[in-house]
Motif scaffolding. Structure first.
Motif, PDB file in Angstrom:
ATOM      1  N   ARG A  67       0.830  -1.207   0.000  1.00  0.00           N
ATOM      2  CA  ARG A  67       0.000   0.000   0.000  1.00  0.00           C
ATOM      3  C   ARG A  67       0.862   1.254   0.000  1.00  0.00           C
ATOM      4  O   ARG A  67       0.539   2.244  -0.673  1.00  0.00           O
ATOM      5  CB  ARG A  67      -0.963   0.004   1.199  1.00  0.00           C
ATOM      6  CG  ARG A  67      -1.944   1.177   1.136  1.00  0.00           C
ATOM      7  CD  ARG A  67      -3.023   1.104   2.201  1.00  0.00           C
ATOM      8  NE  ARG A  67      -2.470   1.243   3.529  1.00  0.00           N
ATOM      9  CZ  ARG A  67      -3.141   1.028   4.662  1.00  0.00           C
ATOM     10  NH1 ARG A  67      -4.413   0.636   4.598  1.00  0.00           N
ATOM     11  NH2 ARG A  67      -2.581   1.179   5.836  1.00  0.00           N
ATOM     12  N   LYS A 161      -2.496   6.448   1.234  1.00  0.00           N
ATOM     13  CA  LYS A 161      -2.392   7.159   2.521  1.00  0.00           C
ATOM     14  C   LYS A 161      -1.531   8.388   2.278  1.00  0.00           C
ATOM     15  O   LYS A 161      -0.322   8.396   2.513  1.00  0.00           O
ATOM     16  CB  LYS A 161      -1.717   6.252   3.560  1.00  0.00           C
ATOM     17  CG  LYS A 161      -2.713   5.545   4.464  1.00  0.00           C
ATOM     18  CD  LYS A 161      -2.037   4.586   5.397  1.00  0.00           C
ATOM     19  CE  LYS A 161      -1.701   5.196   6.747  1.00  0.00           C
ATOM     20  NZ  LYS A 161      -2.843   5.513   7.581  1.00  0.00           N
ATOM     21  N   TYR A 166      -4.866  14.237   5.276  1.00  0.00           N
ATOM     22  CA  TYR A 166      -5.122  14.089   6.714  1.00  0.00           C
ATOM     23  C   TYR A 166      -5.460  15.408   7.408  1.00  0.00           C
ATOM     24  O   TYR A 166      -5.796  15.407   8.585  1.00  0.00           O
ATOM     25  CB  TYR A 166      -3.949  13.361   7.398  1.00  0.00           C
ATOM     26  CG  TYR A 166      -4.079  11.868   7.135  1.00  0.00           C
ATOM     27  CD1 TYR A 166      -4.691  11.040   8.059  1.00  0.00           C
ATOM     28  CD2 TYR A 166      -3.670  11.319   5.925  1.00  0.00           C
ATOM     29  CE1 TYR A 166      -4.872   9.690   7.798  1.00  0.00           C
ATOM     30  CE2 TYR A 166      -3.851   9.970   5.660  1.00  0.00           C
ATOM     31  CZ  TYR A 166      -4.449   9.165   6.601  1.00  0.00           C
ATOM     32  OH  TYR A 166      -4.658   7.841   6.334  1.00  0.00           O
ATOM     33  N   GLU A 195     -16.076   6.690   6.714  1.00  0.00           N
ATOM     34  CA  GLU A 195     -15.202   6.074   7.734  1.00  0.00           C
ATOM     35  C   GLU A 195     -14.981   7.035   8.892  1.00  0.00           C
ATOM     36  O   GLU A 195     -15.542   8.131   8.906  1.00  0.00           O
ATOM     37  CB  GLU A 195     -13.880   5.651   7.099  1.00  0.00           C
ATOM     38  CG  GLU A 195     -13.112   6.770   6.465  1.00  0.00           C
ATOM     39  CD  GLU A 195     -11.775   6.313   5.848  1.00  0.00           C
ATOM     40  OE1 GLU A 195     -11.407   5.140   5.939  1.00  0.00           O
ATOM     41  OE2 GLU A 195     -11.109   7.187   5.288  1.00  0.00           O
ATOM     42  N   ALA A 198      -9.506   8.297  11.060  1.00  0.00           N
ATOM     43  CA  ALA A 198      -8.370   7.550  10.506  1.00  0.00           C
ATOM     44  C   ALA A 198      -8.598   6.069  10.771  1.00  0.00           C
ATOM     45  O   ALA A 198      -7.694   5.365  11.210  1.00  0.00           O
ATOM     46  CB  ALA A 198      -7.065   8.023  11.132  1.00  0.00           C
ATOM     47  N   LEU A 219     -10.299   4.744   2.859  1.00  0.00           N
ATOM     48  CA  LEU A 219      -8.990   4.127   2.672  1.00  0.00           C
ATOM     49  C   LEU A 219      -9.222   2.618   2.807  1.00  0.00           C
ATOM     50  O   LEU A 219      -9.945   2.177   3.705  1.00  0.00           O
ATOM     51  CB  LEU A 219      -7.999   4.587   3.741  1.00  0.00           C
ATOM     52  CG  LEU A 219      -6.616   3.953   3.568  1.00  0.00           C
ATOM     53  CD1 LEU A 219      -5.820   4.650   2.463  1.00  0.00           C
ATOM     54  CD2 LEU A 219      -5.808   3.976   4.854  1.00  0.00           C
ATOM     55  N   GLY A 221      -8.516  -0.201   4.281  1.00  0.00           N
ATOM     56  CA  GLY A 221      -7.767  -0.590   5.475  1.00  0.00           C
ATOM     57  C   GLY A 221      -7.369  -2.062   5.458  1.00  0.00           C
ATOM     58  O   GLY A 221      -8.124  -2.924   4.993  1.00  0.00           O
ATOM     59  N   ILE A 222      -6.199  -2.320   6.002  1.00  0.00           N
ATOM     60  CA  ILE A 222      -5.695  -3.695   6.068  1.00  0.00           C
ATOM     61  C   ILE A 222      -6.395  -4.431   7.220  1.00  0.00           C
ATOM     62  O   ILE A 222      -6.682  -5.620   7.123  1.00  0.00           O
ATOM     63  CB  ILE A 222      -4.157  -3.671   6.189  1.00  0.00           C
ATOM     64  CG1 ILE A 222      -3.609  -3.188   4.830  1.00  0.00           C
ATOM     65  CG2 ILE A 222      -3.581  -5.035   6.571  1.00  0.00           C
ATOM     66  CD1 ILE A 222      -2.242  -2.604   4.852  1.00  0.00           C
ATOM     67  N   THR A 223      -6.726  -3.704   8.275  1.00  0.00           N
ATOM     68  CA  THR A 223      -7.498  -4.317   9.364  1.00  0.00           C
ATOM     69  C   THR A 223      -8.909  -4.647   8.846  1.00  0.00           C
ATOM     70  O   THR A 223      -9.435  -5.733   9.116  1.00  0.00           O
ATOM     71  CB  THR A 223      -7.585  -3.353  10.570  1.00  0.00           C
ATOM     72  OG1 THR A 223      -6.329  -2.702  10.729  1.00  0.00           O
ATOM     73  CG2 THR A 223      -7.953  -4.081  11.838  1.00  0.00           C
ATOM     74  N   THR A 259      -5.023   0.046  12.219  1.00  0.00           N
ATOM     75  CA  THR A 259      -3.802  -0.469  12.829  1.00  0.00           C
ATOM     76  C   THR A 259      -3.602   0.102  14.229  1.00  0.00           C
ATOM     77  O   THR A 259      -3.321  -0.627  15.172  1.00  0.00           O
ATOM     78  CB  THR A 259      -2.605  -0.121  11.931  1.00  0.00           C
ATOM     79  OG1 THR A 259      -2.812  -0.760  10.679  1.00  0.00           O
ATOM     80  CG2 THR A 259      -1.299  -0.578  12.533  1.00  0.00           C
TER      81      THR A 259
END
Ligand code: PMP
Length: 310
Positions: A67, A161, A166, A195, A198, A219, A221-223, A259
């Motif tokens: 990513r 990201k 941000y 979302e 963050a 985004l 997200g990997i989680t 994360t």
């Protein structure tokens, strides 16, 4: 202006291809990324590795590295996963791994000078670490709906990201805090749920786990991805789709994921309380924790060991 930081940084940083002390990892006041947000970053928790002395473990590092490489590509930079992985290995090997921490790799426009552009601008990769406990309470957090709308992918590449995006997260988080809430939930420009400031969001309704799909200006997200995989293996029905604001208020359960956040249950949206019982959230949280802390052999490949320093 607050200049003092309570953060505890790891002793070594990585910058311009070298390991340096954290104090020496400095940039010029004229750094492009500082002025224009022209940078892309990753964030990974670094866990100890009880099964291998002198090692630490990362959660799905290949996905985080990919990513970051793709986020850099969105800024016109080619930095292949192998280069990022090598830098991360050097950084981890230079720092003590005794206590869990958060690692922040940043691909940033290191050139000096004025002109918001991406061509003919030099980039660098830096990495630093900071000790981090829980980011949000795992007992339950209150959320407001942000008055700021989540950006649109046609304005900014939200699949990366990218540092500049941000500012909107910071506005939303501070607005939430000033209203007495722990977190903010963004709606996107179509008025659908996107979302948190963050972190990704999930709700449970009638035993189905629901989350905004990846075309809702979130985004990826990997989680989020890991939770969907765990849920499907647990035969929990999942839906990735548009989510309405009133669905959040009427949800049986809701939680934020990321994360830093890991899984933070939501106990309130604006003035509306959510039920205290959270069977699906608890089940998924337990499974994720078992994988992270290696108490189960399921997804043994999600945790990857690296050599740490002393
Ligand atoms: N959305 C945003 C905007 C984020 O910054 C993050 C944190 N990286 C997430 C979602 C969650 O992503 P992940 O699970 O990959 O940490």
């Amino acid at each position: 202006m607050t200049t003092k930081s309570n953060n505890q940084f790891l002793p070594k940083a990585y910058m311009q291809g070298k390991i340096v002390s954290f104090e020496d990892a400095q940039v010029s006041v004229a750094t492009h990324a500082l002025h224009y947000g022209t940078a892309a970053f990753a964030g990974m928790r670094v866990y100890d590795d009880p099964s291998q002395l002198g090692h630490v473990r990362l959660f799905r590092p290949d996905l985080h590295i990919k990513r970051l490489s793709q986020s850099a590509k969105l800024l016109g930079q080619e930095i292949v996963p192998g280069t990022i992985r090598q830098a991360i290995s050097k950084f981890l090997a230079a720092n003590p791994g005794a206590e869990p921490y958060y690692m922040r790799p940043l691909v940033y426009a290191s050139a000096l000078g004025i002109a918001p552009r991406l061509h003919d601008v030099e980039f660098d990769l830096l990495i630093y670490g900071v000790k981090m406990g829980g980011y949000l309470s795992d007992k339950g957090v209150s959320c407001c709906f942000s008055s700021w709308t989540r950006g649109e992918d046609r304005s900014l590449p939200l699949r990366g990201k990218i540092s500049g995006t941000y500012v909107s997260s910071a506005l939303a988080k501070t607005e939430a805090a000033s209203r007495g809430f722990d977190e903010a939930v963004f709606l996107n420009s179509s008025g659908k749920v996107a979302e948190g400031s963050a972190m990704n969001i999930f709700i449970v309704k009638n035993d189905t786990l629901i989350t905004p799909s990846i075309t809702q200006d979130i985004l990826e997200g990997i989680t989020r991805r890991s939770i969907l995989e765990i849920a499907r293996e647990q035969a929990i029905k999942t839906e990735e789709r548009e989510v309405d604001r009133s669905e959040l208020i009427l949800a049986d359960e809701a939680f934020l994921t990321g994360t830093a956040t890991q899984i933070a249950p939501i106990n309130k949206f604006e003035q509306y309380d959510l039920p205290a019982s959270r069977p699906v959230t608890s089940r998924i949280t337990n499974h994720l924790n078992e994988i992270i802390h290696k108490k189960s052999s399921v997804h043994g490949d999600w945790m990857v060991s690296f050599k740490a320093g002393t």
